[in-house]
Design a protein around this motif. Structure first.
Motif, PDB file in Angstrom:
ATOM      1  N   GLU A  67     -21.123 -27.263  18.042  1.00 48.72           N
ATOM      2  CA  GLU A  67     -22.347 -27.407  17.861  1.00 48.72           C
ATOM      3  C   GLU A  67     -23.140 -25.927  17.930  1.00 48.72           C
ATOM      4  N   ASP A  68     -23.264 -24.827  18.533  1.00 50.44           N
ATOM      5  CA  ASP A  68     -23.247 -23.301  18.455  1.00 50.44           C
ATOM      6  C   ASP A  68     -23.058 -22.538  17.794  1.00 50.44           C
ATOM      7  N   LEU A  69     -21.498 -22.936  16.840  1.00 50.22           N
ATOM      8  CA  LEU A  69     -21.337 -21.947  16.061  1.00 50.22           C
ATOM      9  C   LEU A  69     -22.440 -22.351  14.879  1.00 50.22           C
ATOM     10  N   THR A  70     -22.311 -20.334  13.850  1.00 49.09           N
ATOM     11  CA  THR A  70     -23.269 -20.712  13.189  1.00 49.09           C
ATOM     12  C   THR A  70     -21.388 -19.745  11.848  1.00 49.09           C
ATOM     13  N   GLU A  71     -22.106 -19.606  11.234  1.00 49.38           N
ATOM     14  CA  GLU A  71     -21.003 -19.843   9.881  1.00 49.38           C
ATOM     15  C   GLU A  71     -20.454 -17.985  10.097  1.00 49.38           C
ATOM     16  N   GLY A  72     -19.192 -17.318   9.807  1.00 49.09           N
ATOM     17  CA  GLY A  72     -18.422 -16.388  10.255  1.00 49.09           C
ATOM     18  C   GLY A  72     -19.338 -15.459   8.733  1.00 49.09           C
ATOM     19  N   GLU A  73     -18.450 -14.208   8.993  1.00 52.82           N
ATOM     20  CA  GLU A  73     -18.652 -13.608   7.872  1.00 52.82           C
ATOM     21  C   GLU A  73     -17.023 -13.600   6.795  1.00 52.82           C
ATOM     22  N   PRO A  74     -17.369 -12.985   5.268  1.00 54.14           N
ATOM     23  CA  PRO A  74     -16.006 -13.633   4.932  1.00 54.14           C
ATOM     24  C   PRO A  74     -14.905 -12.367   4.893  1.00 54.14           C
ATOM     25  N   VAL A  75     -13.787 -13.583   5.087  1.00 59.21           N
ATOM     26  CA  VAL A  75     -12.957 -12.330   5.054  1.00 59.21           C
ATOM     27  C   VAL A  75     -12.298 -11.725   4.108  1.00 59.21           C
ATOM     28  N   ASP A  76     -12.663 -11.784   3.469  1.00 59.34           N
ATOM     29  CA  ASP A  76     -12.134 -11.028   1.630  1.00 59.34           C
ATOM     30  C   ASP A  76     -12.861  -9.995   1.944  1.00 59.34           C
ATOM     31  N   PRO A  77     -12.274  -8.996   2.246  1.00 59.67           N
ATOM     32  CA  PRO A  77     -12.952  -7.458   2.334  1.00 59.67           C
ATOM     33  C   PRO A  77     -13.713  -7.345   0.482  1.00 59.67           C
ATOM     34  N   PRO A  78     -14.842  -6.511   0.395  1.00 64.61           N
ATOM     35  CA  PRO A  78     -15.843  -6.419  -0.783  1.00 64.61           C
ATOM     36  C   PRO A  78     -14.648  -5.407  -2.072  1.00 64.61           C
ATOM     37  N   LYS A  79     -14.195  -5.685  -3.047  1.00 62.59           N
ATOM     38  CA  LYS A  79     -13.372  -4.653  -3.806  1.00 62.59           C
ATOM     39  C   LYS A  79     -13.994  -3.486  -4.517  1.00 62.59           C
ATOM     40  N   THR A  80     -14.795  -3.376  -3.940  1.00 58.53           N
ATOM     41  CA  THR A  80     -15.214  -1.722  -4.276  1.00 58.53           C
ATOM     42  C   THR A  80     -15.777  -1.065  -2.835  1.00 58.53           C
ATOM     43  N   VAL A  81     -14.703  -1.674  -1.538  1.00 58.21           N
ATOM     44  CA  VAL A  81     -15.389  -1.049  -0.575  1.00 58.21           C
ATOM     45  C   VAL A  81     -14.728   0.619  -0.313  1.00 58.21           C
ATOM     46  N   TYR A  82     -13.399   0.347  -0.373  1.00 57.05           N
ATOM     47  CA  TYR A  82     -12.906   1.780  -0.482  1.00 57.05           C
ATOM     48  C   TYR A  82     -12.218   2.119  -2.070  1.00 57.05           C
ATOM     49  N   PRO A  83     -13.183   3.039  -2.198  1.00 61.37           N
ATOM     50  CA  PRO A  83     -12.375   2.871  -3.663  1.00 61.37           C
ATOM     51  C   PRO A  83     -10.808   4.327  -3.765  1.00 61.37           C
ATOM     52  N   PRO A  84     -10.417   4.159  -5.256  1.00 57.65           N
ATOM     53  CA  PRO A  84      -9.277   4.120  -5.036  1.00 57.65           C
ATOM     54  C   PRO A  84      -9.151   6.131  -4.502  1.00 57.65           C
ATOM     55  N   SER A  85      -8.432   6.481  -4.605  1.00 58.22           N
ATOM     56  CA  SER A  85      -8.032   8.550  -4.318  1.00 58.22           C
ATOM     57  C   SER A  85      -7.579   8.703  -5.582  1.00 58.22           C
ATOM     58  N   VAL A  86      -7.785   9.946  -5.895  1.00 56.33           N
ATOM     59  CA  VAL A  86      -7.988  10.187  -7.428  1.00 56.33           C
ATOM     60  C   VAL A  86      -6.139  10.706  -7.904  1.00 56.33           C
ATOM     61  N   ALA A  87      -5.330  10.409  -6.768  1.00 54.50           N
ATOM     62  CA  ALA A  87      -3.944  10.708  -7.220  1.00 54.50           C
ATOM     63  C   ALA A  87      -3.235   9.319  -7.291  1.00 54.50           C
ATOM     64  N   GLU A  88      -3.909   7.779  -6.743  1.00 57.87           N
ATOM     65  CA  GLU A  88      -4.051   6.641  -6.988  1.00 57.87           C
ATOM     66  C   GLU A  88      -4.321   6.616  -8.338  1.00 57.87           C
ATOM     67  N   TRP A  89      -5.422   7.329  -8.483  1.00 53.26           N
ATOM     68  CA  TRP A  89      -5.989   6.770  -9.349  1.00 53.26           C
ATOM     69  C   TRP A  89      -5.405   6.664 -10.898  1.00 53.26           C
ATOM     70  N   MET A  90      -4.903   8.236 -10.889  1.00 47.34           N
ATOM     71  CA  MET A  90      -4.254   8.918 -11.687  1.00 47.34           C
ATOM     72  C   MET A  90      -2.667   7.795 -11.833  1.00 47.34           C
ATOM     73  N   GLU A  91      -1.912   7.538 -10.963  1.00 44.78           N
ATOM     74  CA  GLU A  91      -0.793   7.531 -10.986  1.00 44.78           C
ATOM     75  C   GLU A  91      -0.404   5.266 -11.699  1.00 44.78           C
ATOM     76  N   ALA A  92      -2.068   4.780 -11.048  1.00 49.94           N
ATOM     77  CA  ALA A  92      -2.018   3.749 -11.684  1.00 49.94           C
ATOM     78  C   ALA A  92      -2.625   4.136 -13.715  1.00 49.94           C
ATOM     79  N   LYS A  93      -3.379   4.867 -13.964  1.00 39.46           N
ATOM     80  CA  LYS A  93      -3.057   5.114 -15.611  1.00 39.46           C
ATOM     81  C   LYS A  93      -2.269   5.714 -15.950  1.00 39.46           C
ATOM     82  N   ASP A  94      -1.118   6.347 -15.221  1.00 38.76           N
ATOM     83  CA  ASP A  94       0.305   6.493 -15.389  1.00 38.76           C
ATOM     84  C   ASP A  94       0.709   4.976 -16.012  1.00 38.76           C
ATOM     85  N   LYS A  95       1.426   4.032 -15.401  1.00 42.21           N
ATOM     86  CA  LYS A  95       1.761   3.074 -14.983  1.00 42.21           C
ATOM     87  C   LYS A  95       0.881   2.083 -15.785  1.00 42.21           C
ATOM     88  N   ALA A  96       0.568   2.492 -16.225  1.00 48.20           N
ATOM     89  CA  ALA A  96      -0.416   1.784 -17.553  1.00 48.20           C
ATOM     90  C   ALA A  96      -0.251   2.101 -18.654  1.00 48.20           C
TER      91      ALA A  96
END
Length: 747
Positions: A67-96
């Motif tokens: 009865e006294d519980l309230t709605e919690g925070e969303p379990v899925d983190p925001p998509k843009t909380v941690y931007p990818p590093s330059v190396a990860e970004w370049m690797e993703a671009k190379d694969k695509a």
């Protein structure tokens, strides 16, 4: 308006004075009406709650603690909380990123394949039409030319007399529109006068040109003009449903692959469901002589599932199973890459071996052995490993193994041992370069090939043991890590060249009644220990069962090559346990796939190899060149130059020691025995006798150790003093000889 009748309340049941369950209140909260400029916009009937105007406050759970519980925070983190590093970004671009140029443009082998295909295809088309030109096309042209002339003249007449405007004039007559009709008639008369004049002038000009051509032009030009005119009239007069020129038929079956076909294949293979289908991360495109398709399977499906459904996938695509090849993608377990060949690539010969044009080979580097299913070169190496080759007869097993031996022969600093259990002519020419060589198992002219193999194995075992000791003792500037290097292997003074030990039809030697057990033990030792010091073992067999080729030898081979075999169990025996679950099954290869096999263990990837062909004449040419190369480098040795093997101390030392023991001697010092042995066989034991007392005794101890004979302290009184030295007992020698003879009799 419908009247709702008022029903009397039902009678209360007996015994219902006390409620049996608590009734939860159904609280309604009406949505408040908006207030504008202090005016309440609530409609009449404020007390009533209509649909859409109320909210029900229902408890989420029956748990009283909630009865006294309230709605919690969303379990899925925001998509843009941690931007990818330059190396990860370049690797993703190379694969695509898609390749700028297709593989058939970048890879020389595929360019060659496309060029050959173009020459083959268009030469076939030219030949097809050239054969039909005088017998099919020319009669058709002559038959259709009059009809074409009539059609042409009729079309010109209709154009001159404005036949296309006739319909409009008739329509004006039907509509009784005199003005429109007169206008169209005047327009028609103007057109006829102009077009008639143009046609008349063109006719006179054409007639004059024809007369000039007939009188002045050479005969070849006149015939060319006549042929052009006749061909044009024939093309005009040809029926629409029967073209003048036939279409050249394509010999092999080839179709355009679409996404619908791929989806259908996965549906019939049971890899998709109604809710989940496959996805295409990249477009379907051509890749050499086939199609490249990359798909993402539904979640929960993996590459292994697609591999198990290989036959159903091929059926769903309406192709043969030998035309579908699967590759695993490293980025995702559910991503699969398919290559769909236009025709069975394994039935296409891979061509002659490039070794025919090679002047020499560096065996330290990979050398060409064949091509894969797409025609890409497959490079082989025998460094630091042993290779097992297995197949049913007449599938190219010997030729595949011989190509590796030919590459070794073209390196003058590689020592070759060649033994052929079936005594076929396939290996005969290796006598030009082999250090040790023998054929068959039957003695002939006082030469026993099995004994020669046994001698070579013992010689090689001693060489391997010696290499381990010497490599560990070499200075660091010569041998930095205690391992064999190209410089050490090519130093004649050190005498540690790369060595390839080849045994074809090994089961013939392993089942020998007298020497089979010792041959097996020596080969197991070499396959397990020798590759680390530059001695590689390559064995081939058509009977890889435990009796003919025991598992204790098979398991020592790091690399396996299986051509067509009779069953999946035999395939697993050759390639190793668990190979079938990895999608490797040599029993699926067809009889027409000669020289084609599955390679495992030579590199990180396992796959198909279509080995290059070098027949008997090609092998003779290569070996003649290899012999000249070795003669120039002064590296021919052993049987190739008539050098017999060194005497086998291990095989005769027991008898020699027993012979030099004096009557009544129960114990003898080791150094005394060495002096006696040197007198008996100076060439064999002379070097021992030249050593000091302690090394002299150690040499004899090491030679007798394989027979289980150990030394002990033996006391002698010399000049009144007791002297203790290491020696052996007569009983130990007698027991070792008895055990040896017993083993031979048992064999």
């Amino acid at each position: 308006m419908t009247e709702n009748p008022m029903l009397p309340p039902p009678e209360e049941p007996q015994g219902s004075e006390e409620p049996s369950a608590e009734v939860l209140p159904f609280r309604l909260k009406k949505t408040p009406a908006p207030v504008v400029d202090g005016v309440d916009l609530a409609a009449p009937g404020e007390g009533e709650a209509r649909p859409g105007e109320w909210e029900a406050e229902l408890p989420d759970t029956s748990d009283p603690e909630a009865e006294d519980l309230t709605e919690g925070e969303p379990v899925d983190p925001p998509k843009t909380v941690y931007p990818p590093s330059v190396a990860e970004w370049m690797e993703a671009k190379d694969k695509a990123r898609l390749p700028v140029l297709p593989l058939w443009v970048k890879l020389p082998d595929q360019r060659t394949a496309v060029r050959k295909w173009a020459v083959r295809h268009y030469s076939a088309m030219v030949g097809y039409h050239a054969v039909r030109l005088p017998f099919v096309y020319t009669p058709k042209i002559l038959a259709y030319a009059p009809r074409g002339a009539w059609r042409w003249s009729t079309a010109i007449g209709r154009w001159v007399f404005d036949a296309e405007g006739k319909g409009l004039r008739l329509a004006a007559v039907v509509n009784e529109d005199a003005g429109e009709y007169l206008k169209l008639c005047r327009q028609r008369n103007d057109r006829v006068r102009l077009r008639g004049l143009v046609t008349t002038v063109a006719g006179f000009v054409g007639l004059a040109a024809a007369l000039a051509l007939y009188v002045m032009a050479p005969s070849w030009l006149l015939l060319l003009a006549l042929a052009t005119m006749t061909t044009t009239l024939g093309a005009v007069g040809a029926p629409a449903d029967r073209p003048l020129i036939d279409r050249a038929k394509v010999v092999f079956r080839k179709r355009k692959l679409s996404s619908d076909i791929v989806i259908r294949a996965h549906e019939v293979a049971g890899l998709t469901t109604k809710d989940q289908s496959i996805a295409f991360p990249r477009p379907i495109g051509r890749d050499g002589d086939g199609w490249r398709v990359i798909v993402d399977l539904p979640f929960g499906k993996s590459y292994k599932d697609a591999l198990n459904a290989h036959t159903k996938l091929a059926s769903g695509m309406d192709i043969a199973a030998t035309q579908l090849f699967l590759d695993k993608d490293e980025t995702s377990e559910r991503r699969v890459s398919y290559w769909i060949a236009d025709r069975d690539p394994l039935a296409v010969p891979s061509g002659k071996s490039p070794l025919l044009g090679a002047t020499r080979v560096d065996f330290w580097k990979p050398f060409p052995w064949g091509v894969d299913e797409r025609g890409n070169p497959v490079m082989a190496t025998m460094l630091w490993l042993s290779l097992l080759v297995g197949a049913v007869p007449r599938q190219g097993k010997t030729f595949s193994a011989r190509t590796i031996a030919l590459a070794a022969a073209l390196d003058p600093y590689v020592r070759l041992y060649v033994f052929d259990g079936k005594a076929s002519p396939d290996w005969r020419k290796f006598a030009l370069v082999a250090h040790r060589i023998a054929f068959g198992i039957v003695p002939k002219n006082g030469f026993d090939p099995v004994v020669h193999l046994l001698t070579a194995l013992r010689e090689l075992r001693a060489d391997v043991e010696d290499r381990y000791h010497r490599l560990s003792e070499l200075p660091l500037h010569i041998c930095p890590e205690g391992k064999l290097t190209p410089e050490i292997s090519r130093d004649k003074k050190l005498n540690m060249p790369l060595t390839l030990f080849v045994v074809d039809e090994v089961q013939e030697y392993l089942t020998h009644p007298e020497h089979g057990k010792e041959i097996l033990a020596l080969m197991v030792y070499l396959a397990r220990v020798a590759p680390a010091v530059g001695v590689s073992v390559m064995t081939s067999t058509q009977k890889p069962d435990d009796k003919a080729c025991p598992s204790e030898l098979r398991d020592q081979h790091q690399a396996r090559f299986a051509l067509r075999v009779g069953s999946l169990h035999v395939s697993d025996v050759i390639l190793g346990a668990g190979s079938y679950s990895e999608g490797l099954d040599a029993s699926k290869l067809l009889k027409s796939h000669k020289g084609v096999g599955l390679l495992k263990g030579m590199s990180d990837d396992a796959g198909i190899v279509r080995t290059y062909l070098a027949d008997g004449r090609d092998a003779e040419r290569i070996l003649t060149r290899a012999a000249a190369l070795r003669e120039a480098e002064d590296t021919l040795s052993g049987d190739a130059v008539g050098e017999a093997p060194a005497p086998e101390m291990a095989a005769t030392i027991l008898d020699d020691v027993a012979q030099v023991l004096g009557k009544g001697e129960t114990k003898v010092w080791s150094e005394t025995l060495v002096d006696r042995l040197a007198d008996l066989r100076p060439d064999t034991y002379g070097p021992w006798a030249e050593l000091d007392a302690k090394p002299k005794a150690e040499a004899l101890t090491a030679a007798l150790k394989p027979f289980g004979i150990t030394t002990e302290q033996i006391s002698r009184r010399i000049d009144g003093k007791t002297v203790n030295k290491r020696g052996i007992k007569r009983d130990d020698i007698a027991a070792a000889i008895t055990e040896r003879n017993k083993n031979r009799d048992a064999g």
